[in-house]
Design a protein around this motif. Structure first.
Motif, short mmCIF file in Angstrom:
data_model
loop_
_atom_site.label_atom_id
_atom_site.label_comp_id
_atom_site.label_asym_id
_atom_site.label_seq_id
_atom_site.Cartn_x
_atom_site.Cartn_y
_atom_site.Cartn_z
N HIS A 43 1.16 -1.15 0.01
CA HIS A 43 0.17 0.34 0.16
C HIS A 43 0.80 1.16 0.07
CE1 HIS A 43 -3.69 -2.66 0.63
NE2 HIS A 43 -2.41 -2.94 1.59
N LEU A 44 0.44 2.01 -0.95
CA LEU A 44 0.95 2.88 -0.96
C LEU A 44 0.46 4.92 0.10
CD1 LEU A 44 3.07 5.05 -1.88
CD2 LEU A 44 2.31 5.44 -3.83
N LEU A 45 0.89 5.24 0.99
CA LEU A 45 0.74 6.64 1.37
C LEU A 45 1.24 8.08 0.85
CD1 LEU A 45 -1.18 7.90 3.73
CD2 LEU A 45 0.16 6.89 5.76
N TYR A 46 0.77 8.67 0.74
CA TYR A 46 1.35 10.15 0.63
C TYR A 46 0.88 11.40 2.40
CZ TYR A 46 3.25 14.77 -0.58
OH TYR A 46 3.41 16.00 -0.38
N ASP A 47 1.69 11.42 2.98
CA ASP A 47 0.32 12.58 4.56
C ASP A 47 2.26 13.26 4.38
OD1 ASP A 47 -0.02 13.06 6.28
OD2 ASP A 47 0.86 11.92 7.73
N ILE A 103 4.52 1.69 2.24
CA ILE A 103 5.05 2.84 1.31
C ILE A 103 4.24 4.13 2.11
CG2 ILE A 103 6.89 4.01 -0.47
CD1 ILE A 103 6.71 1.06 -0.13
N HIS A 104 5.20 4.93 2.62
CA HIS A 104 5.03 6.01 3.80
C HIS A 104 5.72 7.73 2.67
CE1 HIS A 104 4.80 8.59 7.38
NE2 HIS A 104 3.88 9.03 6.37
N MET A 105 5.59 7.59 1.86
CA MET A 105 5.87 8.61 1.52
C MET A 105 5.38 9.67 1.93
SD MET A 105 5.84 8.54 -2.88
CE MET A 105 6.58 7.11 -3.99
N HIS A 106 6.63 11.41 2.02
CA HIS A 106 6.60 12.15 3.01
C HIS A 106 7.50 14.04 2.31
CE1 HIS A 106 11.10 11.87 4.67
NE2 HIS A 106 10.15 10.59 5.36
N PRO A 107 6.77 15.13 1.89
CA PRO A 107 7.82 15.78 1.11
C PRO A 107 8.62 16.49 2.12
CG PRO A 107 6.02 17.27 2.70
CD PRO A 107 5.46 15.40 3.00
N GLY A 108 9.03 16.46 3.73
CA GLY A 108 10.39 17.04 4.47
C GLY A 108 11.52 15.75 4.29
N VAL A 152 9.62 11.20 -1.16
CA VAL A 152 9.06 11.20 -2.04
C VAL A 152 9.85 11.20 -3.33
CG1 VAL A 152 7.39 13.93 -2.23
CG2 VAL A 152 6.35 12.08 -3.89
N TYR A 153 10.25 12.74 -3.22
CA TYR A 153 11.32 13.08 -4.28
C TYR A 153 12.29 12.48 -4.51
CZ TYR A 153 8.54 17.28 -3.57
OH TYR A 153 8.11 17.67 -2.95
N SER A 154 12.17 11.82 -3.15
CA SER A 154 14.12 10.51 -3.59
C SER A 154 13.76 9.47 -3.99
CB SER A 154 15.08 10.72 -1.62
OG SER A 154 15.44 11.63 -1.64
N ALA A 155 12.12 9.25 -3.45
CA ALA A 155 12.16 7.31 -3.58
C ALA A 155 11.45 7.89 -5.52
CB ALA A 155 10.90 7.30 -3.20
N LEU A 156 11.26 8.63 -5.76
CA LEU A 156 10.62 8.82 -7.00
C LEU A 156 12.11 8.33 -8.00
CD1 LEU A 156 7.40 10.94 -7.51
CD2 LEU A 156 7.19 8.17 -7.40
N ARG A 157 12.71 9.64 -7.98
CA ARG A 157 14.04 9.71 -8.14
C ARG A 157 14.82 8.07 -8.82
NH1 ARG A 157 16.78 12.62 -5.07
NH2 ARG A 157 15.85 14.71 -6.02
N GLN A 158 14.53 7.36 -7.34
CA GLN A 158 15.27 6.07 -7.39
C GLN A 158 14.69 5.35 -8.05
OE1 GLN A 158 17.66 5.87 -5.22
NE2 GLN A 158 18.37 3.79 -6.41
N ILE A 161 -0.09 15.59 -6.87
CA ILE A 161 0.17 14.48 -6.24
C ILE A 161 0.11 13.32 -7.28
CG2 ILE A 161 0.69 13.42 -3.93
CD1 ILE A 161 0.47 16.41 -3.19
N PHE A 162 -1.80 13.44 -7.21
CA PHE A 162 -2.09 12.21 -7.24
C PHE A 162 -1.89 11.42 -8.19
CE2 PHE A 162 -6.06 10.42 -9.52
CZ PHE A 162 -6.10 9.21 -9.34
N LEU A 163 -1.69 12.51 -9.75
CA LEU A 163 -1.56 11.93 -11.10
C LEU A 163 -0.30 11.92 -11.99
CD1 LEU A 163 -2.67 15.50 -12.60
CD2 LEU A 163 -3.81 13.10 -12.57
N GLU A 164 0.35 11.70 -10.22
CA GLU A 164 2.43 11.42 -10.50
C GLU A 164 1.99 9.76 -9.40
OE1 GLU A 164 5.84 10.85 -11.31
OE2 GLU A 164 4.96 12.43 -11.87
N LEU A 165 1.72 9.78 -8.73
CA LEU A 165 1.67 8.51 -8.12
C LEU A 165 0.11 7.67 -8.29
CD1 LEU A 165 1.96 9.60 -4.24
CD2 LEU A 165 3.32 9.36 -5.81
N VAL A 166 -0.18 7.41 -8.81
CA VAL A 166 -1.58 6.92 -9.85
C VAL A 166 -1.10 5.53 -10.65
CG1 VAL A 166 -2.36 7.58 -11.76
CG2 VAL A 166 -3.97 6.50 -10.83
N GLN A 167 -0.01 6.61 -11.26
CA GLN A 167 0.94 5.55 -12.16
C GLN A 167 1.06 4.42 -11.68
OE1 GLN A 167 4.63 6.76 -13.41
NE2 GLN A 167 3.93 8.39 -12.92
#
Length: 434
Positions: free
Chosen positions: A199-203, A227-232, A258-264, A357-363
């Motif tokens: 499960h993916l969570l952005y909080d 996966i607990h994503m956060h912006p800080g 969130v930025y580091s994980a997507l870059r990975q 955020i949704f349009l980026e993570l929904v994929q």
């Protein structure tokens, strides 16, 4: 969750009447402030959760410092004092400030000299000119007010999701983005959390409440990851840590930027490492060649020996660099692997506009799986709703609002609570098609 014993290093909930406070018990003789009182927690370690303790005032006069003594149950002030004589109405009672015979100094001395709250209140009643003329309802109201002021018992509760949610929400709803317990239950249900799935969570500001809720719903025997994503730089984890999960359960949650994980995900896991190794290899070969050419004391080596020594040094440097990498680096790699294989649900609770955020993570969501987006006001979700309506990759869109009202249930006095927040944000839900 461990056994039912209060231990050092774990979170506890201190309850005094309707007030609850979340506290981490770092050491046995630590102190905590509850209202204006300072409590020494030395006596609670080793006791069972939900035990009741009496506040024993220390010897210093007018001190607000208390030790705790284990007791069977909290005394009820009304039962201890008892209501014997009451009036028929309050029409002849006037608040002229002279109904109490005791002065403020005498009352303060009484509080420091008495050992029981009932003794203090009984003395106040005895020296009151108007108490016995009040109606039974007014007398009960008076005693409840005094009980709240002089209450001398606390209870140590074991943290669970409901208690943590209610405690944080009552303290400051903005600290948990206004997420109330009924909204939290809707999020867990609509996101279809299971122990088998990922499960993916952005909080971005619920104090770890959503991560705690989803990880709790997955269970201690969960096969998947959260996966607990956060912006800080650091995720908010107070509520998550307050659940006192064991290390194996807690490790099911990967907190990543969130930025580091997507870059990975997009750049791959080992690209920069391979480039660094190749660069080290070429530098080492150059240095080795220079040393062989200019240092006559260095014995001449054939090519195979030079290559072997270089490879050993490169491998040693590479292994040392891997050991030095921080935990978040490996969490990013693990999260990227889960995202590449796609997740079974997506939950978003953001302080910023959730559309991008949704349009980026929904994929990263598998087809046929649900998503839940929480926001404190409706307008951003309405805009996203209209955007997704024209899209072909989502279905069953629904925008809802939870509205809950608490009721006071008493004999002949049942009514809604006057002071409460009726709204707890909005939810946009749906399913991913492709």
């Amino acid at each position: 969750m461990g056994d039912n014993t209060i231990k050092v290093g774990e979170y506890i909930v201190i309850q005094k009447q309707n007030y609850k406070k979340l506290h981490k018990l770092n050491k046995p003789n630590s102190s905590v402030t509850v209202g204006k009182d300072s409590l020494n927690l030395n006596g609670i370690v080793g006791c069972k959760f939900y035990s009741t303790f009496k506040m024993i005032s220390r010897s210093s006069k007018r001190s607000k410092e208390y030790d705790l003594e284990l007791t069977e149950e909290a005394a009820n002030l009304i039962d201890e004092i008892g209501l014997k004589v009451s009036g028929t109405d309050n029409r002849n009672i006037y608040d002229d400030g002279r109904s109490q015979k005791l002065s403020a100094t005498e009352i303060s001395d009484l509080k420091s000299d008495s050992t029981k709250a009932s003794d203090i209140v009984e003395t106040l009643i005895t020296n009151s000119k108007t108490f016995h003329n009040k109606t039974e309802f007014s007398q009960e109201k008076y005693l409840k007010k005094k009980e709240k002021k002089y209450f001398e018992f606390i209870q140590i509760l074991r943290p669970n999701l409901r208690i943590i949610t209610e405690t944080l929400y009552k303290l400051d709803p903005s600290k948990v983005q206004g997420i109330r317990i009924d909204t939290l239950s809707q999020i867990i249900t609509l996101s279809n959390i299971s122990s088998e799935g990922n499960h993916l969570l952005y909080d971005s500001g619920s104090n770890g409440l959503l991560a705690a809720a989803l990880l709790s719903a997955m269970g201690s025997e969960a096969k998947g990851k959260l996966i607990h994503m956060h912006p800080g730089n650091m995720s908010q984890k107070q509520a998550l840590l307050a659940m006192n999960f064991d290390s194996e359960h807690l490790n099911k949650c990967l907190s990543v930027n969130v930025y580091s994980a997507l870059r990975q995900v997009y750049q791959g896991c080992d690209t920069h490492t391979q480039e660094a190794v190749l660069e080290n290899e070429s530098n080492l070969k150059r240095k080795a060649a220079d040393n062989i050419e200019h240092e006559s004391k260095i014995p001449k080596l054939d090519d195979s020996q030079v290559v072997d020594s270089e490879v050993k040094e490169v491998n040693m440097d590479d292994s040392q660099s891997i050991k030095k990498k921080p935990k978040w680096h490996f969490d990013n790699i693990a999260a990227a692997e889960v995202l590449t294989n796609k997740v079974d649900s997506l939950v978003i609770a953001s302080k910023e506009d959730p559309q991008n955020i949704f349009l980026e993570l929904v994929q990263f969501v598998k087809p046929g799986r649900p998503f839940v987006i929480y926001y404190s006001v409706a307008e951003p979700l309405q805009n996203l709703y209209m955007t997704l309506k024209s899209s072909s990759n989502v279905a069953a869109l629904k925008l809802t609002c939870n509205w809950m009202r608490n009721y006071q249930i008493l004999h002949e006095r049942t009514h809604p609570e006057v002071m409460m927040n009726g709204s707890s944000g909005f939810l946009l839900t749906g399913y991913v098609l492709k």
